[in-house]
Design a protein around this motif. Sequence first.
Motif: not given
Length: 616
Positions: A519-532
């Motif tokens: 990931l680079s600047a501005g990218d987001t990630a959601l970790w939810q119940q072990g999943m990305l």
Amino acid sequence: MRLSCLTLLVVSTLLGAQQPLPAEPESTVLTEPEDVTLASEQQSTLLTESTVLPAANYDLMLIGGGLATCSSMSNRSCNEHAQFSELAKTGNRYLLHPTTVQLFASAELFSAERQILQQQLVALFSALQTTSPSPLTETELTELWRSFAATETVPISGEALWQALSERELNAVLDYLEVPALSTDGKYRLTEQVDLDQTSHLESTELYRQFVQLATEKAQAKGREQAKLLVVTASSRDPFAAVDFYLDVFRQAGANVQWLPLTAALQNALTEQNCAALPQYLAKIHGSYRREQIYADLFAVKQQLCEKGSNAVVALIADADGIFFNGGDQSLTYQALRHSDGSATAELLAIFEAVQQKRLLVGGTSAGTAVMSGRQLYAADAEPLPMISNGDSYHALQYGAKASVAPWPGCRKEQRCPEEISERQLTYTAAGGLGLFPLGILDTHFAERGRQARLLVLQQSTQSHLAFGVDEATALLVDLSQYQQGVVQLKASGAAEVYISELQSESVANQLYATTYSLSAGDTALWQQGMLMLQAASDKTLLGPLAEPLQSKSPLFSRDHYRSLSHSLCRSNFASATVSEPPYLIRVAKVDKCYQSATGKLSYQQKLRITTEQER
């Protein structure tokens, strides 16, 4: 990679059982044109445009180190218009004088087996000493020392003595020769000054300002406009050296900032109720000498806080909006905030409480980021998540990972490395670090030092599902608001990339296998119940089919060679690249297309497999 007995025999035959891998192994790159077989390897789409993420309220800002900053002691990062006052410190000062030489001669710094070195150094410095009070810069001292030719009274050259010293010993010698850097009239201690506006690396500057802005949001929620920051320099061998720098950086970034002199030495003094012994604790634990003489004003602040006791430290933390941990050695910061049995100190518990209540932003750079690994924030008995403490990729591949105290730099020269551990052995603390980042192992200076393999080896050894590598001048922002509900929001910021490694079930002792996300600047990630779930920044677009040549540098896990190959693969029409560095085969494969911003920043998902050639 913990190799089989057969593979170990092959490695020993090729490399020597106790020798590091060659600095420049032969490398061959095999490429495969892109085709439909890639689809069978996909498990998920890299980035989704439909995911709606909640508004973030970040609790952690984890920087990978390498913040290039214009200062009076580091003008390489300054624009041509940078200026500093006459009270700016430009470097340490040293004195070859009968007083400093005698101080060094009477100090107990060397092991009994290496006392001869100290005696030879005393003879050398006595030959070089002058009755003049004029101090030397470090460069002047080094040149004078190393250019000394052997004589009848000193039968060993200065260069030979220089090369004989370990890093620990050299630092101790310099500490004893150092004198305070004072103004011309001797009334003021010179301080390192910063000029953020004249810093040539704009993204480093923006990270400091972003930390202050995020802390200001915490402050505004409490009804005040300016953020109160605490700076902790516990990771440093000399915890006084960087204080002026960080105070000036965060003042210029807009914060009300104070040094919190919480170190392993202070924690020991508090535990033993022996504040008078602070110089001894600094020497024994940090390898730092005579700091009470070099930084008398800062030492007095540390002494006074010690005498007030732990409650005074806790009160400062409770009132802060942000706390920032510097780089150096994460094991030292660990000792500052955890007792010898691994339990949390009162100060760490205060940080936990403030983070849980969304009152405190915790930041770190380099070691100050790596130390955050662990799951103890919400449960003291949480499943362990290791803290990495030492090592490089090739030593990790050859010798595996050890749950052990990290060897100190130079232990080989002193012949005092822990049993069966080399200076570059991959070591880790099994129970974790401070325990504020619960998702995975943290590593720093990541792409720049080729640390992908060492992270994957540690993942495999400890069966850690996720691991995060943060590049220099880059930050991973973390919102833990909903962690107990199984949700964590992440965002990348800064110059380069945040690398996420997801250990795959196919990964076994002799075949390391991971899905990786960059990931680079501005990218987001959601970790939810072990999943990305990952989402590209709005300024990124899908890269179309390209036909650029695939390029690789050897050794792959050195400097930024792996990142360069990953970028080249993104921009090529190949599905994968296999690099041969005997005895290893390293395969990097695309999982999905890559995304790119107008400034060239990339986001991509790939797979990394490392095997031995005998088992491919």
